[in-house]
Design a protein around this motif. Structure first.
Motif, PDB file in Angstrom:
ATOM      1  N   PRO A   1     -35.705   5.445 -26.405  1.00 36.06           N
ATOM      2  CA  PRO A   1     -36.776   4.289 -26.487  1.00 36.06           C
ATOM      3  C   PRO A   1     -36.902   3.698 -25.259  1.00 36.06           C
ATOM      4  O   PRO A   1     -36.347   3.494 -24.328  1.00 36.06           O
ATOM      5  CB  PRO A   1     -36.319   3.332 -27.767  1.00 36.06           C
ATOM      6  CG  PRO A   1     -34.765   3.434 -27.545  1.00 36.06           C
ATOM      7  CD  PRO A   1     -34.424   4.829 -27.146  1.00 36.06           C
ATOM      8  N   ALA A   2     -38.262   3.469 -25.108  1.00 31.62           N
ATOM      9  CA  ALA A   2     -38.891   2.628 -23.831  1.00 31.62           C
ATOM     10  C   ALA A   2     -38.079   1.528 -23.828  1.00 31.62           C
ATOM     11  O   ALA A   2     -37.859   1.213 -22.547  1.00 31.62           O
ATOM     12  CB  ALA A   2     -40.535   2.672 -23.990  1.00 31.62           C
ATOM     13  N   LYS A   3     -37.820   0.623 -24.619  1.00 37.56           N
ATOM     14  CA  LYS A   3     -37.246  -0.563 -24.455  1.00 37.56           C
ATOM     15  C   LYS A   3     -35.849  -0.312 -25.189  1.00 37.56           C
ATOM     16  O   LYS A   3     -35.799  -0.023 -26.451  1.00 37.56           O
ATOM     17  CB  LYS A   3     -38.062  -1.705 -25.110  1.00 37.56           C
ATOM     18  CG  LYS A   3     -39.278  -1.874 -24.292  1.00 37.56           C
ATOM     19  CD  LYS A   3     -40.116  -3.234 -25.007  1.00 37.56           C
ATOM     20  CE  LYS A   3     -41.271  -3.402 -24.346  1.00 37.56           C
ATOM     21  NZ  LYS A   3     -41.953  -4.651 -24.665  1.00 37.56           N
ATOM     22  N   GLY A   4     -34.859  -1.020 -24.693  1.00 41.00           N
ATOM     23  CA  GLY A   4     -33.573  -0.842 -25.165  1.00 41.00           C
ATOM     24  C   GLY A   4     -33.168  -2.046 -26.461  1.00 41.00           C
ATOM     25  O   GLY A   4     -34.035  -2.716 -26.931  1.00 41.00           O
ATOM     26  N   LEU A   5     -32.420  -1.360 -27.376  1.00 40.24           N
ATOM     27  CA  LEU A   5     -32.287  -2.313 -28.448  1.00 40.24           C
ATOM     28  C   LEU A   5     -30.911  -3.268 -28.406  1.00 40.24           C
ATOM     29  O   LEU A   5     -30.058  -3.071 -27.521  1.00 40.24           O
ATOM     30  CB  LEU A   5     -31.767  -1.114 -29.711  1.00 40.24           C
ATOM     31  CG  LEU A   5     -32.932  -0.091 -29.889  1.00 40.24           C
ATOM     32  CD1 LEU A   5     -32.137   0.877 -31.163  1.00 40.24           C
ATOM     33  CD2 LEU A   5     -34.047  -0.672 -30.589  1.00 40.24           C
ATOM     34  N   ALA A   6     -31.034  -4.387 -28.786  1.00 44.64           N
ATOM     35  CA  ALA A   6     -29.879  -5.088 -29.042  1.00 44.64           C
ATOM     36  C   ALA A   6     -28.862  -4.698 -29.871  1.00 44.64           C
ATOM     37  O   ALA A   6     -29.125  -4.714 -31.228  1.00 44.64           O
ATOM     38  CB  ALA A   6     -30.479  -6.522 -29.098  1.00 44.64           C
ATOM     39  N   ILE A   7     -27.839  -4.412 -29.529  1.00 43.97           N
ATOM     40  CA  ILE A   7     -26.841  -3.663 -30.536  1.00 43.97           C
ATOM     41  C   ILE A   7     -25.538  -4.568 -30.614  1.00 43.97           C
ATOM     42  O   ILE A   7     -24.905  -4.649 -29.545  1.00 43.97           O
ATOM     43  CB  ILE A   7     -26.589  -2.330 -30.140  1.00 43.97           C
ATOM     44  CG1 ILE A   7     -27.902  -1.373 -30.059  1.00 43.97           C
ATOM     45  CG2 ILE A   7     -25.672  -1.545 -31.124  1.00 43.97           C
ATOM     46  CD1 ILE A   7     -27.764  -0.084 -29.623  1.00 43.97           C
ATOM     47  N   LEU A   8     -25.026  -4.716 -31.551  1.00 43.37           N
ATOM     48  CA  LEU A   8     -23.919  -5.373 -31.925  1.00 43.37           C
ATOM     49  C   LEU A   8     -22.758  -4.315 -32.400  1.00 43.37           C
ATOM     50  O   LEU A   8     -22.969  -3.571 -33.493  1.00 43.37           O
ATOM     51  CB  LEU A   8     -23.985  -6.469 -33.159  1.00 43.37           C
ATOM     52  CG  LEU A   8     -22.373  -6.975 -33.550  1.00 43.37           C
ATOM     53  CD1 LEU A   8     -21.880  -7.711 -32.418  1.00 43.37           C
ATOM     54  CD2 LEU A   8     -22.614  -8.145 -34.706  1.00 43.37           C
ATOM     55  N   VAL A   9     -21.690  -4.198 -31.611  1.00 43.93           N
ATOM     56  CA  VAL A   9     -20.790  -3.285 -31.891  1.00 43.93           C
ATOM     57  C   VAL A   9     -19.475  -3.671 -32.461  1.00 43.93           C
ATOM     58  O   VAL A   9     -18.926  -4.768 -31.842  1.00 43.93           O
ATOM     59  CB  VAL A   9     -20.484  -2.237 -30.675  1.00 43.93           C
ATOM     60  CG1 VAL A   9     -19.286  -1.156 -30.949  1.00 43.93           C
ATOM     61  CG2 VAL A   9     -21.542  -1.580 -29.970  1.00 43.93           C
ATOM     62  N   ALA A  10     -19.108  -3.405 -33.527  1.00 46.30           N
ATOM     63  CA  ALA A  10     -17.760  -4.176 -34.228  1.00 46.30           C
ATOM     64  C   ALA A  10     -16.824  -2.830 -33.850  1.00 46.30           C
ATOM     65  O   ALA A  10     -16.777  -1.937 -34.792  1.00 46.30           O
ATOM     66  CB  ALA A  10     -17.988  -4.399 -35.483  1.00 46.30           C
ATOM     67  N   GLU A  11     -15.802  -3.084 -32.982  1.00 50.99           N
ATOM     68  CA  GLU A  11     -14.882  -2.145 -32.568  1.00 50.99           C
ATOM     69  C   GLU A  11     -13.504  -2.853 -31.915  1.00 50.99           C
ATOM     70  O   GLU A  11     -13.704  -3.483 -31.208  1.00 50.99           O
ATOM     71  CB  GLU A  11     -15.288  -1.227 -31.584  1.00 50.99           C
ATOM     72  CG  GLU A  11     -14.271  -0.176 -31.179  1.00 50.99           C
ATOM     73  CD  GLU A  11     -13.788   0.431 -32.391  1.00 50.99           C
ATOM     74  OE1 GLU A  11     -12.519   0.331 -32.750  1.00 50.99           O
ATOM     75  OE2 GLU A  11     -14.605   1.637 -32.758  1.00 50.99           O
ATOM     76  N   ASP A  12     -12.436  -2.579 -32.925  1.00 53.76           N
ATOM     77  CA  ASP A  12     -10.891  -3.252 -32.534  1.00 53.76           C
ATOM     78  C   ASP A  12     -10.416  -2.234 -31.360  1.00 53.76           C
ATOM     79  O   ASP A  12      -9.604  -3.018 -30.865  1.00 53.76           O
ATOM     80  CB  ASP A  12     -10.242  -3.475 -33.676  1.00 53.76           C
ATOM     81  CG  ASP A  12      -9.819  -2.299 -34.348  1.00 53.76           C
ATOM     82  OD1 ASP A  12     -10.773  -1.272 -34.696  1.00 53.76           O
ATOM     83  OD2 ASP A  12      -8.707  -2.338 -34.858  1.00 53.76           O
ATOM     84  N   ASN A  13     -10.663  -1.273 -31.239  1.00 58.49           N
ATOM     85  CA  ASN A  13      -9.919  -0.263 -30.106  1.00 58.49           C
ATOM     86  C   ASN A  13     -10.523  -0.610 -28.854  1.00 58.49           C
ATOM     87  O   ASN A  13     -11.900  -0.355 -28.849  1.00 58.49           O
ATOM     88  CB  ASN A  13     -10.033   1.114 -30.782  1.00 58.49           C
ATOM     89  CG  ASN A  13      -9.056   1.976 -29.765  1.00 58.49           C
ATOM     90  OD1 ASN A  13      -9.763   2.153 -28.785  1.00 58.49           O
ATOM     91  ND2 ASN A  13      -7.741   2.402 -30.192  1.00 58.49           N
ATOM     92  N   GLU A  14      -9.833  -1.058 -27.774  1.00 55.18           N
ATOM     93  CA  GLU A  14     -10.329  -1.361 -26.585  1.00 55.18           C
ATOM     94  C   GLU A  14     -10.851  -0.022 -25.828  1.00 55.18           C
ATOM     95  O   GLU A  14     -12.020   0.041 -25.410  1.00 55.18           O
ATOM     96  CB  GLU A  14      -9.434  -2.069 -25.722  1.00 55.18           C
ATOM     97  CG  GLU A  14      -8.785  -3.155 -26.118  1.00 55.18           C
ATOM     98  CD  GLU A  14      -7.816  -3.774 -25.095  1.00 55.18           C
ATOM     99  OE1 GLU A  14      -7.553  -3.143 -24.228  1.00 55.18           O
ATOM    100  OE2 GLU A  14      -7.058  -4.746 -25.263  1.00 55.18           O
TER     101      GLU A  14
END
Length: 747
Positions: free
Chosen positions: A605-618
């Motif tokens: 996309p032309a503009k980036g998305l605001a994404i929340l990533v839930a991930e416990d593995n570093e």
């Protein structure tokens, strides 16, 4: 008349009851009549006034004698008739005696049968008292028959089984009863019978000892339950193991891909590619084991949906093309135009089978190529998929064995080519589950042909449509300068479109054929040599309206001769070939006449998305951050479900909600399923719009996917993450909804 008959009946009854008295009375009457008659006759003849005439006396005496003879004759006839009746009655009586003896014998046999057989038989009257019990019943009760008859004895019931009633009124039920010999299971059949006419019906109960059968059934049921539990435990173990293996694999494959995008020395790039390839091989092995586990557990479900047949087959060849071209092999597809555009079936499972067969064909082929041919089957709605190769072939004695689990053609093949020996076994079971069959024809050293025939009915919505408009090549000459499997399939398709196709593999022969006629099109495979292909293209300028060059993806960006009016990329799509041949035949350079573009997988996309990533593995969190940042998105990492929920609430309260949440399923403190439910509950309470949530999961079981959708997730991504699929998902999200991106001023 009736009165007379009654008198006769009474007299006969009297004679039967008092035979001597009746004989005395009869004798007295006969004597009295005889004496009276004789005495009267003698007295009358001696009287002086009698007028005795000897002649009249003789006549009278003769008449009386005649009457006496008539009477004697009558009595004789009657006596003979009576004797005959007596003989008949004697014979009938003898038959009755024999019949009675037979009935008594049959009764004895029946009674003996009742007594000797193992079934329990008991008769009870209307008050429940026992009127008869056979020896088996008495033995099981531990009492004599004389002690049971006349009592209301019954066994103590420990457990009552199911009961049913037949159409004739017989009741059938099982009981577990207590006996002196221990607890026994008895199968009873109860019904009313009538022993004698005029007597009340009695309840007859016939029981059979089914203790062994019942215990065996229960043991089998327990064993089945244990097996089911073991299968479930095995499936859960494999799912857990898959999750635990996929999590580090996600990091290995993903980081390997990111590493390959950096500046590496040739040696470092080789090592990085080896790491990525090894991870992908391990991933394929895990997928095979999971599929085998699902099949063994009976959890192989089919998803019947319409799908495009041609696009499925061509996507498979394009997916495998890099592997084939890396071994200098050709791979091509041909879909018969008589087949419908869309069919109904499980596209994912069919793709899995064809990928396995075509992948094996590439693995076991050193030279030549692989063809995937789709034709109508021998039965209505049946479609035949042929996977043909020019590989090592399979010996006749091994052709059945290779479809068994963990089996390969021979040990030499296993050592040389590797593999688990599960792919063909899984493919065969999937095909059978789809109602089809898989067969093999092969000869060592000459290649193999696997045929998969499955019923795929046409989709009603697109039954009359065609995939693309076929060009009319009737009466037009086409020169094809190429060799190999794909060239033969191209020639076959051109002939079906009506073209007069001439296929040659030698450039000198092509040079000689060019001046012989006016060609509608000349197709030249660049595999004959770049210089030779360019020279033929120049020579064809004066003889052909269209001059097309066939390229591989690796040679697509090479500089081409301006003599060509266009190019086609192998493996060839039928729609691309049709579109090229249908274009106006004008001379143009490849830059001005590019290949008709296929549907591209959306760009970033032309503009980036605001994404929340839930991930416990570093490592996986680092991978997600790197991948999403490279794609131009803004990323926030949360290490557990509670942190994810807090971050989502904070962003929503601040008026800068996240455009997407990538939610890992298994996290400490609060897992992804529960976190999603709380987010959806909060959205429902406030009436706000739903934030798209995609699951990040290493679990591939169907129930895990259902759990994601039930919690309110919009989809899922399987670990290890595929970079292209992730980009597709994000591009599709950006295209399908407005993106909330805050302005620099905060307004």
């Amino acid at each position: 008349m009736g009165r007379t008959f009654r008198i006769k009946v009474r007299m006969r009854r009297f004679r039967r009851q008092h035979p001597r008295l009746a004989f005395a009375i009869r004798s007295f009457l006969i004597f009295s009549a005889t004496f009276g008659g004789a005495y009267g006759f003698v007295s009358g003849s001696r009287s002086e006034n009698a007028g005795y005439d000897p002649h009249a006396f003789a006549i009278g005496a003769s008449f009386l004698f005649a009457l006496a003879c008539l009477g004697l004759a009558t009595l004789s006839i009657r006596l003979r008739f009576v004797n005959k009746r007596l003989r008949t009655l004697a014979a009938h009586n003898e038959a009755l005696i024999d019949r009675n003896w037979e009935l008594k014998e049959a009764e004895e046999r029946a009674r003996s049968l009742f007594e000797q057989q193992g079934d329990l038989i008991v008769l009870r009257d209307t008050s429940g008292r026992i009127t008869f019990a056979n020896e088996a019943y008495c033995a099981l009760a531990g009492q004599a028959r004389s002690a049971l008859v006349g009592t209301r004895f019954d066994f103590d019931v420990l457990e009552q089984g199911d009961s049913a009633r037949e159409s004739n009124g017989t009741r059938i039920h099982d009981q577990k009863i207590a006996t002196p010999l221990g607890a026994r299971w008895i199968a009873w059949r109860e019904g009313y019978v009538r022993a004698d006419a005029g007597q009340p019906a009695e309840l007859q109960s016939v029981g059979r000892d089914v203790t062994d059968r019942t215990e065996s059934e229960r043991a089998l049921s327990d064993a089945r339950d244990q097996a089911d539990a073991a299968n479930r435990a095995k499936s859960r173990f494999l799912a857990m193991a898959s999750h635990e293996i996929r999590t580090p694999l996600n990091g290995i494959i993903g980081m390997g891909g990111l590493l390959l995008d950096t500046n590496l020395t040739p040696e470092q790039a080789t090592y990085a590619r080896a790491v990525k390839t090894s991870g992908e091989a391990l991933m394929a092995l895990i997928e095979e084991l999971l599929d085998y586990s699902k099949i063994e557990a009976g959890k192989l479900d089919l998803d019947q949906r319409p799908f495009g047949l041609s696009s499925l087959v061509e996507e498979i060849t394009e997916l495998l093309a890099p592997r084939a071209q890396a071994k200098s092999l050709e791979i091509a597809a041909y879909v018969d135009e008589r087949l419908p555009l869309e069919v109904v079936g499980d596209a994912a499972r069919l793709r899995q089978v064809l990928l396995n067969l075509a992948g094996n064909a590439i693995k076991f082929t050193a030279s030549g190529g692989v063809a995937l041919i789709v034709e109508p089957g021998i039965w209505p709605n049946e479609i035949s998929f042929l996977v043909r190769d020019t590989g090592i072939g399979i010996a006749a004695e091994a052709q059945q064995r290779i479809f068994r689990e963990f089996e390969q053609a021979d040990e030499r093949v296993a050592r040389t080519y590797g593999g688990t020996g599960l792919g063909l076994s899984i493919s065969e079971r999937i095909v059978k589950r789809m109602g089809g069959r898989i067969t093999l024809e092969s000869e060592p050293g000459k290649g193999s042909t696997f045929e998969v025939a499955v019923p795929l009915p046409s989709s009603q919505a697109n039954a009359a449509q065609t995939a693309f408009p076929s060009p009319d090549l009737s009466g037009k000459s086409i020169l094809l300068v190429a060799a190999g499997i794909e060239a033969s399939l191209i020639a076959r398709r051109l002939e079906r479109w009506g073209g007069q196709t001439c296929m040659v593999a030698d450039a000198a022969v092509a040079d000689a054929l060019l001046p012989e006629r006016s060609w509608h099109a000349v197709l030249i495979d660049r595999e004959i040599g770049p210089a030779v292909a360019d020279r033929l293209g120049e020579a064809a300028r004066a003889h052909a309206l269209q001059r097309l060059v066939l390229l591989t993806p690796s040679s697509r960006h090479e500089k081409l001769s301006p003599a060509f009016t266009g190019f086609l990329v192998k493996p060839l799509r039928a729609a691309s070939l049709a579109a090229r041949l249908a274009l106006t035949p004008e001379v143009a350079s490849p830059d001005l006449a590019p290949e008709p573009p296929a549907a591209s997988a959306g760009a970033a996309p032309a503009k980036g998305l605001a994404i929340l990533v839930a991930e416990d593995n570093e490592i996986n969190a680092l991978l997600m951050r790197s991948l999403l940042t490279k794609l131009g998105h803004r990323v926030v990492i949360a290490i557990n479900g509670e942190t994810t929920l807090e971050s989502w609430l904070a962003a929503s309260s601040a008026g800068t909600p996240y455009d997407l949440v990538l939610m890992d399923i298994q996290m400490p403190q609060l897992d992804g399923i529960e976190a999603t439910k709380r987010i959806r509950a909060q959205e429902a309470a406030t009436g706000g719009h739903q934030t798209p949530i995609l699951a990040l999961t290493a679990n591939t079981l169907v129930e895990d996917r259902y759990a994601c959708f039930e919690a309110g997730m919009n989809g899922f991504l399987i670990k290890p993450l595929d970079r292209e699929k992730l980009e597709e998902a994000l591009a599709g999200l950006a295209a399908s909804r407005p993106v909330a991106v805050p302005s620099p001023t905060g307004t």
